[in-house]
Design an enzyme around this catalytic site. Sequence first.
Site, mmCIF file in Angstrom:
data_model
loop_
_atom_site.group_PDB
_atom_site.id
_atom_site.type_symbol
_atom_site.label_atom_id
_atom_site.label_comp_id
_atom_site.label_asym_id
_atom_site.label_seq_id
_atom_site.Cartn_x
_atom_site.Cartn_y
_atom_site.Cartn_z
ATOM 1 N N GLY A 10 0.806 -1.232 0.000
ATOM 2 C CA GLY A 10 0.000 0.000 0.000
ATOM 3 C C GLY A 10 0.829 1.267 0.000
ATOM 4 N N ILE A 15 -0.567 7.134 3.463
ATOM 5 C CA ILE A 15 0.333 6.857 4.586
ATOM 6 C C ILE A 15 1.509 5.973 4.153
ATOM 7 C CG2 ILE A 15 0.427 5.731 6.857
ATOM 8 C CD1 ILE A 15 -2.693 6.430 7.003
ATOM 9 N N GLY A 16 1.230 4.976 3.338
ATOM 10 C CA GLY A 16 2.275 4.063 2.881
ATOM 11 C C GLY A 16 3.324 4.791 2.051
ATOM 12 N N TYR A 163 -15.130 -2.904 8.016
ATOM 13 C CA TYR A 163 -13.802 -2.286 8.127
ATOM 14 C C TYR A 163 -13.292 -2.386 9.572
ATOM 15 C CZ TYR A 163 -10.149 1.265 8.176
ATOM 16 O OH TYR A 163 -8.947 1.927 8.350
HETATM 17 N N1 LIG Z 1 -6.642 7.487 6.354
HETATM 18 C C1 LIG Z 1 -7.013 7.277 7.612
HETATM 19 O O1 LIG Z 1 -7.606 8.158 8.265
HETATM 20 C C2 LIG Z 1 -6.705 5.989 8.297
HETATM 21 C C3 LIG Z 1 -7.027 5.856 9.664
HETATM 22 C C4 LIG Z 1 -6.736 4.672 10.310
HETATM 23 C C5 LIG Z 1 -6.130 3.632 9.632
HETATM 24 N N2 LIG Z 1 -5.837 3.779 8.299
HETATM 25 C C6 LIG Z 1 -5.193 2.638 7.615
HETATM 26 O O2 LIG Z 1 -4.012 3.078 6.977
HETATM 27 C C7 LIG Z 1 -3.705 2.229 5.871
HETATM 28 C C8 LIG Z 1 -3.349 3.070 4.662
HETATM 29 O O3 LIG Z 1 -4.484 3.827 4.306
HETATM 30 P P1 LIG Z 1 -4.412 5.255 3.596
HETATM 31 O O4 LIG Z 1 -5.209 6.179 4.419
HETATM 32 O O5 LIG Z 1 -3.023 5.621 3.241
HETATM 33 O O6 LIG Z 1 -5.306 4.918 2.314
HETATM 34 P P2 LIG Z 1 -5.076 5.092 0.741
HETATM 35 O O7 LIG Z 1 -4.481 6.418 0.452
HETATM 36 O O8 LIG Z 1 -6.392 4.742 0.134
HETATM 37 O O9 LIG Z 1 -4.011 3.949 0.395
HETATM 38 C C9 LIG Z 1 -4.360 2.600 0.405
HETATM 39 C C10 LIG Z 1 -3.237 1.811 -0.231
HETATM 40 O O10 LIG Z 1 -3.596 0.408 -0.194
HETATM 41 C C11 LIG Z 1 -3.457 -0.120 -1.498
HETATM 42 N N3 LIG Z 1 -4.395 -1.231 -1.710
HETATM 43 C C12 LIG Z 1 -5.726 -1.252 -1.546
HETATM 44 N N4 LIG Z 1 -6.234 -2.440 -1.886
HETATM 45 C C13 LIG Z 1 -5.191 -3.207 -2.291
HETATM 46 C C14 LIG Z 1 -5.053 -4.526 -2.774
HETATM 47 N N5 LIG Z 1 -6.112 -5.321 -2.968
HETATM 48 N N6 LIG Z 1 -3.821 -4.982 -3.074
HETATM 49 C C15 LIG Z 1 -2.736 -4.194 -2.928
HETATM 50 N N7 LIG Z 1 -2.789 -2.927 -2.496
HETATM 51 C C16 LIG Z 1 -4.008 -2.433 -2.188
HETATM 52 C C17 LIG Z 1 -3.762 1.043 -2.433
HETATM 53 O O11 LIG Z 1 -3.282 0.746 -3.720
HETATM 54 P P3 LIG Z 1 -3.759 1.594 -5.028
HETATM 55 O O12 LIG Z 1 -2.877 2.815 -5.062
HETATM 56 O O13 LIG Z 1 -3.507 0.650 -6.154
HETATM 57 O O14 LIG Z 1 -5.207 1.929 -4.835
HETATM 58 C C18 LIG Z 1 -3.000 2.158 -1.708
HETATM 59 O O15 LIG Z 1 -1.629 2.100 -1.987
HETATM 60 C C19 LIG Z 1 -4.936 1.327 5.684
HETATM 61 O O16 LIG Z 1 -4.677 0.052 6.221
HETATM 62 C C20 LIG Z 1 -6.023 2.028 6.498
HETATM 63 O O17 LIG Z 1 -6.974 1.102 6.990
HETATM 64 C C21 LIG Z 1 -6.112 4.914 7.630
#
Ligand SMILES: NC(=O)c1ccc[n+]([C@@H]2O[C@H](COP(=O)([O-])OP(=O)(O)OC[C@H]3O[C@@H](n4cnc5c(N)ncnc54)[C@H](OP(=O)(O)O)[C@@H]3O)[C@@H](O)[C@H]2O)c1
Length: 287
Positions: A10, A15-16, A163
């Site tokens: 990710g 975040i990643g 979720y």
């Molecule tokens: N944002 C928040 O407020 C928040 C709060 C608490 C926890 N989190 C956790 O933080 C983590 C990162 O989230 P984020 O906020 O950075 O979200 P994001 O910007 O939507 O990034 C999600 C990442 O996961 C990848 N991904 C999704 N489905 C996938 C799959 N089937 N196979 C491989 N990669 C996949 C996406 O790839 P693509 O680029 O190809 O779509 C993207 O790189 C998640 O686990 C989320 O639950 C987020």
Amino acid sequence: MALKTTVITGATSGIGQETALALAAQGHALYLLVRNIPKGERLKNQIIGKTGNKEIYVLRCDLADLQSVREAADELTEKLFAINTLINNAGGVFEERQLSKNGFEMTLATNHLGHFLLTHCLMPLLQKGQARIINVSSKAHKWSRPRFDDLQWEQFYSAFKAYGMSKLFNIYFTQSLAEKYGEKGILAFSAHPGLVKTGFGATVKGLNKMMMLLARPFMITAEQGAETIIFLATAAKLEKYNGAYFIKNKVAKTSVIATDTESRNKLWVISEKLLSRYLIWPVINAG
Ligand SMILES: NC(=O)c1ccc[n+]([C@@H]2O[C@H](COP(=O)([O-])OP(=O)(O)OC[C@H]3O[C@@H](n4cnc5c(N)ncnc54)[C@H](OP(=O)(O)O)[C@@H]3O)[C@@H](O)[C@H]2O)c1
């Protein structure tokens, strides 16, 4: 030569991405596991351009496709001697109930089963690297309970409850990893990154969208959201916190349900059963 070998899921967004940039700047050799190769290659070039670190590699891995997870793990096993850090960060929330390629409910498949399988397949390399495994969970784990009678959300579906349950499973998984592999030198942590302005939840609609929009002014940047993950990947002397859940670089309290050992053990057994066709080692908790 790189200081550490780090595998991250990710990293193509949010975040990643910020975590990958920061760790590359600190000299980690990075293996970016992505489902979209052109996006991964763009990120790789961006990281090399910004940090000068050329040890950035892109591998295809769709966490919602177990064959793809196995292939990515096999490729890493061929290429690497050891892994020092595994960051299980990819995740999503899905407005409508949908199924993965393997027929699992998509939230469970992406946020839990894919990472369970990946970690399992990489365990020999992780042990050789005395690795830290960081599972990106969420405070949203408090919204749900383990629905072992309906893990696939067939009877009733709520995007945010599904979720929440997957994020609760990230915490259970972390605790089990620490318990089963701690003596073998593995450290496992889960983390809540904060409420972060990223691509997360971009596809939700209606009331869910409204909630996300209302929360937006209070959200932190992706760079800030990455801080706890970077801390867990790099800080010295975290051994005594093995299995813990972190917020803002500190151990934090989980929900009471997240401390339930029976549910945690049940999840491990069920996950092994669901993944049995794809597991490499007959019993993941053998040692
Ligand atoms: N944002 C928040 O407020 C928040 C709060 C608490 C926890 N989190 C956790 O933080 C983590 C990162 O989230 P984020 O906020 O950075 O979200 P994001 O910007 O939507 O990034 C999600 C990442 O996961 C990848 N991904 C999704 N489905 C996938 C799959 N089937 N196979 C491989 N990669 C996949 C996406 O790839 P693509 O680029 O190809 O779509 C993207 O790189 C998640 O686990 C989320 O639950 C987020």
